[in-house]
Motif scaffolding. Structure first.
Motif, mmCIF file in Angstrom:
data_model
loop_
_atom_site.group_PDB
_atom_site.id
_atom_site.type_symbol
_atom_site.label_atom_id
_atom_site.label_comp_id
_atom_site.label_asym_id
_atom_site.label_seq_id
_atom_site.Cartn_x
_atom_site.Cartn_y
_atom_site.Cartn_z
ATOM 1 N N GLU A 1 1.708 43.401 -12.475
ATOM 2 C CA GLU A 1 0.379 43.619 -12.882
ATOM 3 C C GLU A 1 0.008 43.407 -11.346
ATOM 4 O O GLU A 1 -0.690 44.059 -10.618
ATOM 5 N N MET A 2 0.894 42.458 -10.790
ATOM 6 C CA MET A 2 -0.038 41.547 -9.544
ATOM 7 C C MET A 2 0.365 42.564 -8.824
ATOM 8 O O MET A 2 -0.612 42.898 -7.545
ATOM 9 N N LEU A 3 1.504 43.226 -8.896
ATOM 10 C CA LEU A 3 1.442 44.282 -7.782
ATOM 11 C C LEU A 3 0.857 45.706 -7.426
ATOM 12 O O LEU A 3 0.446 46.502 -6.949
ATOM 13 N N MET A 4 0.396 45.959 -9.015
ATOM 14 C CA MET A 4 -0.462 46.796 -9.491
ATOM 15 C C MET A 4 -2.009 46.739 -9.374
ATOM 16 O O MET A 4 -2.790 47.294 -9.345
ATOM 17 N N GLY A 5 -1.851 45.124 -8.749
ATOM 18 C CA GLY A 5 -3.249 45.149 -8.088
ATOM 19 C C GLY A 5 -4.343 44.689 -10.043
ATOM 20 O O GLY A 5 -5.755 44.526 -9.468
ATOM 21 N N ARG B 1 -5.691 39.782 -12.685
ATOM 22 C CA ARG B 1 -5.184 37.904 -13.256
ATOM 23 C C ARG B 1 -5.138 37.723 -14.046
ATOM 24 O O ARG B 1 -5.930 37.595 -14.689
ATOM 25 N N ALA B 2 -3.417 36.946 -14.314
ATOM 26 C CA ALA B 2 -3.208 36.158 -16.193
ATOM 27 C C ALA B 2 -2.411 35.170 -15.569
ATOM 28 O O ALA B 2 -1.545 36.038 -15.043
ATOM 29 N N GLU B 3 -2.297 34.265 -17.339
ATOM 30 C CA GLU B 3 -1.414 33.229 -16.868
ATOM 31 C C GLU B 3 0.083 33.716 -16.894
ATOM 32 O O GLU B 3 1.253 33.184 -16.743
ATOM 33 N N SER B 4 0.566 35.065 -17.843
ATOM 34 C CA SER B 4 1.446 35.410 -17.520
ATOM 35 C C SER B 4 1.826 36.567 -16.449
ATOM 36 O O SER B 4 3.327 36.679 -17.304
ATOM 37 N N ASP B 5 1.017 36.181 -15.553
ATOM 38 C CA ASP B 5 1.604 36.330 -13.964
ATOM 39 C C ASP B 5 2.418 35.338 -13.720
ATOM 40 O O ASP B 5 3.766 35.737 -13.206
ATOM 41 N N ASP B 6 2.003 34.256 -14.221
ATOM 42 C CA ASP B 6 2.836 33.271 -13.624
ATOM 43 C C ASP B 6 3.525 32.854 -14.418
ATOM 44 O O ASP B 6 5.009 32.532 -13.955
ATOM 45 N N VAL B 7 3.892 32.941 -15.517
ATOM 46 C CA VAL B 7 4.610 32.885 -16.774
ATOM 47 C C VAL B 7 5.934 34.287 -16.339
ATOM 48 O O VAL B 7 6.950 33.659 -16.059
ATOM 49 N N TYR B 8 5.531 34.999 -15.477
ATOM 50 C CA TYR B 8 6.939 35.887 -14.791
ATOM 51 C C TYR B 8 7.477 35.799 -13.955
ATOM 52 O O TYR B 8 8.978 35.266 -13.706
ATOM 53 N N SER B 9 6.924 34.991 -12.812
ATOM 54 C CA SER B 9 7.573 34.553 -12.048
ATOM 55 C C SER B 9 8.299 33.024 -11.763
ATOM 56 O O SER B 9 9.273 32.977 -11.087
ATOM 57 N N ASP C 1 7.597 46.711 -10.010
ATOM 58 C CA ASP C 1 7.023 47.831 -10.205
ATOM 59 C C ASP C 1 7.903 48.622 -10.294
ATOM 60 O O ASP C 1 8.234 49.950 -11.374
ATOM 61 N N GLU C 2 8.838 48.458 -9.018
ATOM 62 C CA GLU C 2 9.758 49.330 -9.776
ATOM 63 C C GLU C 2 11.429 49.124 -10.395
ATOM 64 O O GLU C 2 11.887 50.317 -10.617
ATOM 65 N N ALA C 3 11.473 47.982 -10.247
ATOM 66 C CA ALA C 3 12.141 47.937 -11.622
ATOM 67 C C ALA C 3 12.064 47.789 -12.507
ATOM 68 O O ALA C 3 12.368 48.327 -13.965
ATOM 69 N N LEU C 4 9.925 48.438 -13.290
ATOM 70 C CA LEU C 4 10.328 49.117 -14.770
ATOM 71 C C LEU C 4 10.061 50.532 -14.738
ATOM 72 O O LEU C 4 10.643 50.949 -15.415
ATOM 73 N N LYS C 5 10.028 50.675 -12.785
ATOM 74 C CA LYS C 5 9.844 52.523 -13.188
ATOM 75 C C LYS C 5 11.731 53.036 -13.280
ATOM 76 O O LYS C 5 11.816 53.858 -13.714
ATOM 77 N N ALA C 6 12.347 51.987 -12.946
ATOM 78 C CA ALA C 6 14.344 52.437 -12.806
ATOM 79 C C ALA C 6 14.722 52.353 -14.228
ATOM 80 O O ALA C 6 15.078 52.410 -14.546
ATOM 81 N N ASN C 7 13.656 50.959 -15.163
ATOM 82 C CA ASN C 7 13.988 51.030 -16.727
ATOM 83 C C ASN C 7 15.154 49.618 -16.012
ATOM 84 O O ASN C 7 16.476 49.778 -17.251
#
Length: 296
Positions: free
Chosen positions: A197-201, A204-212, A233-239
């Motif tokens: 979500e951060m990479l796609m602009g 912001r949400a708390e879950s962004d820091d959860v991911y990191s 975002d690329e990992a998501l596209k590549a599944n």
């Protein structure tokens, strides 16, 4: 105008005595605070971050530096580096911070050459960093760039989050127009640790820091990045899917995998829930199950 030389007295107050960190946009010095020295304070040393004046992105960097200081100088938490103030002395824009002695998690992991940390050390680091992030979230702030280089272990074993150049209020847009295009351009966004979500602009949400934090946890526990350092975002596209860690329980793995989810809706939403659930011992899940209430 070049980077401030050692021996320069910044703002007529801070004697620059040693370079302790240097990047493409700023230099961090160990400095002596003359006022603290004259007041006979026990520790007159501070860290001073100075924007390199020759940087092409200097106007934006100056804005971010002073914005960071104004936003965070009243934040006091044992797991956040203390920011005292920022200023401009006619030559250099700078920020004054607590001086830390120790090593970053990035340095610790680099020394281990791909070998993981023990689960107990990993959980200690993740829990302490999570406490700092939770304090920020409670005050309506998202860090936005948590990574091993921004997590510091002091010589006494304390864990401190450092470098808040990308902080923004919850729900707000990134400080620059597009996170991937601008923050990455000036070195303030690290794609390998940023949420999709951060990479796609997106806001912001708390879950962004959860991911990191989940990426950091996986790296500490396995010695490897969950997506081979692919941007999310690329990992998501590549599944892509991270391999399960064999050194934690299946229940703990489900918690970690949820933190690493590439869709926000599938991710644990708060850092507090993530660190508490991840740090629970295996016997807890055997006795109470995966969905035991957090309180008590």
């Amino acid at each position: 105008m070049s980077t401030a030389a050692l021996g320069y007295v910044l703002g007529g107050r801070f004697d620059l005595v040693e370079v302790i960190g240097e990047g493409g946009t700023s230099t961090v010095y160990r400095a002596i605070d003359r006022i603290a020295l004259w007041a006979r304070e026990q520790n007159p040393e501070v860290a001073v971050k100075v924007i390199q004046p020759h940087s092409k992105m200097r106007p934006k960097l100056v804005q971010l530096l002073h914005g960071e200081a104004r936003l965070l100088r009243d934040f006091v938490h044992q797991n956040l580096v203390r920011i005292y103030d920022s200023d401009y002395d006619g030559k250099y824009h700078y920020m004054v911070m607590e001086l830390l002695k120790g090593r970053s998690l990035a340095q610790i992991l680099a020394d281990r050459q791909g070998q993981p940390l023990s689960p107990s050390v990993s959980f200690h680091i993740v829990n302490a960093a999570g406490q700092g992030l939770t304090h920020m979230h409670n005050l309506g702030i998202v860090h936005g760039d948590l990574k091993p280089g921004n997590i510091f272990m002091t010589s006494t074993g304390e864990i401190k989050i450092v470098d808040f150049g990308t902080v923004i209020t919850l729900g707000g847009p990134p400080q620059c127009d597009r996170a991937k295009a601008v923050l990455d351009q000036i070195g303030l966004l690290t794609p390998a640790y940023a949420s999709p979500e951060m990479l796609m602009g997106e806001p912001r949400a708390e879950s962004d820091d959860v991911y990191s934090l989940a990426v950091v946890a996986y790296l500490a526990l396995t010695g490897k990045h969950p997506y081979a350092r692919w941007p999310a975002d690329e990992a998501l596209k590549a599944n892509l899917r991270p391999a399960q860690s064999p050194i934690i329980s299946s229940a703990q793995w489900r918690v970690l995998a949820s933190g690493l989810a590439l869709n926000r809706r599938d991710r644990i939403q708060t850092v507090g829930e993530f660190v508490q659930s991840l740090g629970r011992p295996p016997w807890f899940y055997r006795l109470f199950g995966q969905r035991m209430p957090m309180s008590g």
